[in-house]
Design a protein around this motif. Structure first.
Motif, PDB file in Angstrom:
ATOM      1  N   LEU A  89     -42.002   7.891  -9.220  1.00 48.85           N
ATOM      2  CA  LEU A  89     -43.450   7.676  -9.301  1.00 48.85           C
ATOM      3  C   LEU A  89     -43.805   6.204  -9.450  1.00 48.85           C
ATOM      4  CD1 LEU A  89     -44.351  10.758 -11.489  1.00 48.85           C
ATOM      5  CD2 LEU A  89     -44.932  10.403  -9.086  1.00 48.85           C
TER       6      LEU A  89
ATOM      7  N   SER B 223     -43.544  15.610  -9.420  1.00 50.94           N
ATOM      8  CA  SER B 223     -44.285  15.720 -10.673  1.00 50.94           C
ATOM      9  C   SER B 223     -43.360  15.393 -11.839  1.00 50.94           C
ATOM     10  CB  SER B 223     -44.857  17.126 -10.847  1.00 50.94           C
ATOM     11  OG  SER B 223     -43.838  18.035 -11.227  1.00 50.94           O
ATOM     12  N   THR B 224     -43.949  15.330 -13.002  1.00 54.00           N
ATOM     13  CA  THR B 224     -43.173  15.076 -14.215  1.00 54.00           C
ATOM     14  C   THR B 224     -42.749  16.383 -14.883  1.00 54.00           C
ATOM     15  OG1 THR B 224     -45.195  14.885 -15.525  1.00 54.00           O
ATOM     16  CG2 THR B 224     -44.273  12.852 -14.607  1.00 54.00           C
TER      17      THR B 224
ATOM     18  N   PHE C  32     -40.088   8.973 -14.427  1.00 60.64           N
ATOM     19  CA  PHE C  32     -41.075   8.193 -13.666  1.00 60.64           C
ATOM     20  C   PHE C  32     -40.451   7.179 -12.701  1.00 60.64           C
ATOM     21  CE2 PHE C  32     -43.282   9.572 -17.472  1.00 60.64           C
ATOM     22  CZ  PHE C  32     -44.459  10.088 -16.965  1.00 60.64           C
TER      23      PHE C  32
ATOM     24  N   SER D  84     -48.572  11.858 -13.265  1.00 62.57           N
ATOM     25  CA  SER D  84     -48.631  11.233 -11.945  1.00 62.57           C
ATOM     26  C   SER D  84     -50.049  11.351 -11.398  1.00 62.57           C
ATOM     27  CB  SER D  84     -47.648  11.904 -10.990  1.00 62.57           C
ATOM     28  OG  SER D  84     -47.971  13.271 -10.833  1.00 62.57           O
TER      29      SER D  84
ATOM     30  N   MET E 289     -47.443   5.649  -8.074  1.00 58.63           N
ATOM     31  CA  MET E 289     -48.213   6.852  -8.378  1.00 58.63           C
ATOM     32  C   MET E 289     -48.109   7.264  -9.853  1.00 58.63           C
ATOM     33  SD  MET E 289     -49.783   7.629  -5.573  1.00 58.63           S
ATOM     34  CE  MET E 289     -50.243   9.337  -5.467  1.00 58.63           C
ATOM     35  N   ARG E 290     -47.631   6.358 -10.703  1.00 55.16           N
ATOM     36  CA  ARG E 290     -47.568   6.682 -12.122  1.00 55.16           C
ATOM     37  C   ARG E 290     -48.925   6.420 -12.758  1.00 55.16           C
ATOM     38  NH1 ARG E 290     -43.280   4.945 -16.826  1.00 55.16           N
ATOM     39  NH2 ARG E 290     -44.347   6.084 -18.489  1.00 55.16           N
TER      40      ARG E 290
END
Length: 103
Positions: A51, A22-23, A48, A62, A56-57
């Motif tokens: 990701l 995750s971010t 990112f 995400s 998946m960005r």
């Protein structure tokens, strides 16, 4: 993530490491991992980099779903799926199928 933890045995037999990416900040990820007693690794990716590598960005967040990298970090597969937790058995089957193609 709760569904993954509750069904972690569906991923047994794979020569793989499972990650939640995750971010979130590392501190937030650590707190969530500890609070939920999750046994898989949480990865904070605020730049990112990962990701983007696994497609998946989603703008500044995400996507939810699953991605597979080979042992060298090469992108193999991804599936965007907001309901992956509810469909964990189908996701596990897909992951096993994709892994079988690596051999």
């Amino acid at each position: 993530m709760v569904q993954l933890q509750e069904n972690i045995e569906l991923f047994e037999g794979l020569d793989a490491d499972l990650y939640a990416i995750s971010t979130d900040t590392p501190a937030n990820s650590k707190s969530l991992k500890e609070a939920g007693a999750f046994t898989f690794t949480f990865l904070s990716d605020h730049t990112f980099e990962v990701l983007e590598h696994v497609n998946m960005r989603n703008d500044q967040i995400s996507y939810r779903g699953v991605s597979i990298l080979d042992k060298n970090g090469k992108y193999i597969y991804h599936q965007v799926n907001d309901h992956w937790g509810e469909q964990i058995e189908l996701i596990a089957s897909t992951v096993h199928d994709e892994f079988s193609k690596l051999d």
